[in-house]
Structures are given as structure tokens and as C-alpha cells.
Design a protein around this motif. Sequence first.
Motif, short mmCIF file in Angstrom:
data_model
loop_
_atom_site.label_atom_id
_atom_site.label_comp_id
_atom_site.label_asym_id
_atom_site.label_seq_id
_atom_site.Cartn_x
_atom_site.Cartn_y
_atom_site.Cartn_z
N LEU A 23 -17.79 12.75 -19.34
CA LEU A 23 -16.56 12.51 -20.12
C LEU A 23 -16.44 13.52 -21.26
O LEU A 23 -15.33 13.96 -21.58
CB LEU A 23 -16.53 11.08 -20.65
CG LEU A 23 -16.34 9.99 -19.59
CD1 LEU A 23 -16.52 8.62 -20.21
CD2 LEU A 23 -14.98 10.13 -18.93
N VAL A 24 -17.57 13.87 -21.86
CA VAL A 24 -17.54 14.89 -22.91
C VAL A 24 -17.05 16.21 -22.32
O VAL A 24 -16.26 16.92 -22.95
CB VAL A 24 -18.94 15.06 -23.57
CG1 VAL A 24 -18.96 16.26 -24.50
CG2 VAL A 24 -19.34 13.79 -24.31
N ALA A 25 -17.47 16.53 -21.10
CA ALA A 25 -17.03 17.76 -20.45
C ALA A 25 -15.52 17.76 -20.24
O ALA A 25 -14.88 18.81 -20.22
CB ALA A 25 -17.75 17.93 -19.11
N MET A 26 -14.93 16.56 -20.13
CA MET A 26 -13.47 16.44 -20.00
C MET A 26 -12.80 16.32 -21.37
O MET A 26 -11.65 15.91 -21.47
CB MET A 26 -13.12 15.25 -19.11
CG MET A 26 -13.57 15.45 -17.68
SD MET A 26 -13.00 14.17 -16.54
CE MET A 26 -13.79 12.71 -17.17
N GLU A 27 -13.56 16.63 -22.42
CA GLU A 27 -13.09 16.65 -23.80
C GLU A 27 -12.65 15.28 -24.31
O GLU A 27 -11.69 15.16 -25.08
CB GLU A 27 -11.99 17.70 -23.99
CG GLU A 27 -12.49 19.10 -23.68
CD GLU A 27 -11.45 20.18 -23.94
OE1 GLU A 27 -10.32 19.87 -24.36
OE2 GLU A 27 -11.80 21.36 -23.72
N ALA A 68 -23.26 21.35 -27.42
CA ALA A 68 -23.17 20.31 -26.39
C ALA A 68 -21.71 20.04 -26.04
O ALA A 68 -21.36 19.86 -24.86
CB ALA A 68 -23.85 19.03 -26.86
N TRP A 69 -20.83 20.00 -27.02
CA TRP A 69 -19.40 19.78 -26.79
C TRP A 69 -18.82 20.91 -25.95
O TRP A 69 -18.11 20.68 -24.97
CB TRP A 69 -18.68 19.67 -28.13
CG TRP A 69 -17.18 19.67 -28.03
CD1 TRP A 69 -16.34 20.71 -28.27
CD2 TRP A 69 -16.34 18.57 -27.67
NE1 TRP A 69 -15.04 20.33 -28.10
CE2 TRP A 69 -15.00 19.01 -27.72
CE3 TRP A 69 -16.59 17.25 -27.31
CZ2 TRP A 69 -13.92 18.19 -27.43
CZ3 TRP A 69 -15.51 16.42 -27.02
CH2 TRP A 69 -14.20 16.89 -27.08
N ARG A 70 -19.14 22.13 -26.34
CA ARG A 70 -18.58 23.30 -25.64
C ARG A 70 -19.17 23.52 -24.26
O ARG A 70 -18.51 24.07 -23.38
CB ARG A 70 -18.79 24.55 -26.49
CG ARG A 70 -17.95 24.58 -27.73
CD ARG A 70 -18.21 25.83 -28.53
NE ARG A 70 -17.34 25.90 -29.69
CZ ARG A 70 -17.54 26.71 -30.70
NH1 ARG A 70 -18.56 27.54 -30.70
NH2 ARG A 70 -16.71 26.70 -31.73
N LYS A 71 -20.44 23.14 -24.07
CA LYS A 71 -21.14 23.46 -22.82
C LYS A 71 -21.39 22.24 -21.94
O LYS A 71 -22.12 22.33 -20.96
CB LYS A 71 -22.49 24.12 -23.13
CG LYS A 71 -22.39 25.42 -23.90
CD LYS A 71 -21.84 26.51 -23.03
CE LYS A 71 -21.87 27.84 -23.76
NZ LYS A 71 -21.42 28.92 -22.92
N ALA A 72 -20.79 21.11 -22.26
CA ALA A 72 -21.03 19.89 -21.47
C ALA A 72 -20.71 20.11 -20.00
O ALA A 72 -21.39 19.56 -19.11
CB ALA A 72 -20.22 18.73 -22.03
#
Length: 194
Positions: A23-27, A68-72
Motif C-alpha cells: 500500500l505504501v508503494a501505491m502512495e 522507504a516511501w520512495r522505494k517501496a
Amino acid sequence: MPRPVPEGETHRIAMDDVDLLGLVAMEDMHAFEALYRAYAPRLRRFLRGVLRQHALVDEVLDDTMLVAWRKAHTFDASSQVSTWLFAIAYRQAMKAVRRSDMPLPDPRDEPRAPSDTEPDGTMQRHQLRARLDATIAQLTPEHRAVIELTYFHGHGCKEIAEIVGCPVATVKTRMFYARRRMKTLLGDAGAEAL
């Protein structure tokens, strides 16, 4: 039948770390907040141990979580999410060490020993902890990281190797030299504890 979850309510659902990172990868900001709350205390403790400069800990923690936010989206589940995050934290800590040319902390800056009014057992534990902290502070950041990950975070050699980006044999070598240096610094009484 489970009801569909409205957008923005992901933080209310119990989910595993891989799903959360997805979900973090989907911002998803709520998922990121949950990830931060779940890992910040452990990462902060690790960074305090490696950096030994409290002023840098929160900065490096923020850098870690930003990565972590940018590279999730790059997380491939070949390791645990915790291993992935600790690896990011380790790399960010090493960058901070190189940027700041950190000197070894002065053992006199360690917390004071408890007063004579405290029970003997408590005082001895505080003194031992203060002595161990001062000893660990004199190790290189790479050796501190191995000690921290092993003794304070419970990671095994294989997982530490993934975190610090080196072969398992190198982790074992770093542990050997870190323990040997600690025994030397602690003297006869402290060597028995190791």
C-alpha cells in the motif's frame, strides 16, 4: 462476507508488513503512517546504537523512512520487510558517519551511575549497562551495527548480512573482532560477561 474498505481506512485493518508496504508503494499515506509507527521505535534504537550521536538519530530515521516511501515499489519480498528497512537504516547511518566524520564518543559523556541510595543489584546493573554502552561506543560503526543487530534486535548472521550488504562470513568476522575488542576494553571482569 467482508465489506469493502472505503479508501483511507487502510490503517484500521490488521495486515502483514508486506501488504502494508504494498500500500505504501501505491502512495497510501495511512499505510505509510502505520509502517512508521510500527518500525520507528526499533529503527531509532538501532540508529542510536550505531550512530552514538543522538542529534543525528532522528535525521537518519527520517531519511530512512523517506527512502522507504520512495522505494517501496522496489521491495521484492525476497527478505522480510524489517530486514529491508534495517538495511536502508544501516546505509543511511553509514552515509551520515561519512558526512560527519564522527569522532568516537567520549566515555565521560555516558549516563551517570546510579547513586549509593539505590539497591545494590539495581546499581550494579546500571553500572554494567553504562560500562557496556561506553565500550560499544568505542567500536567502529560497522562493528556496533553487528552487535546492535545481534544482541539488541535478535537478528541472525544471514539476516544481518542482508541488512549490512556483506557476506555472512564478513558478519561473523566483524562479530569476532567486535567481541575481542570489547573483551580488551572491559578487562578481566567484563570478559566473563561476553
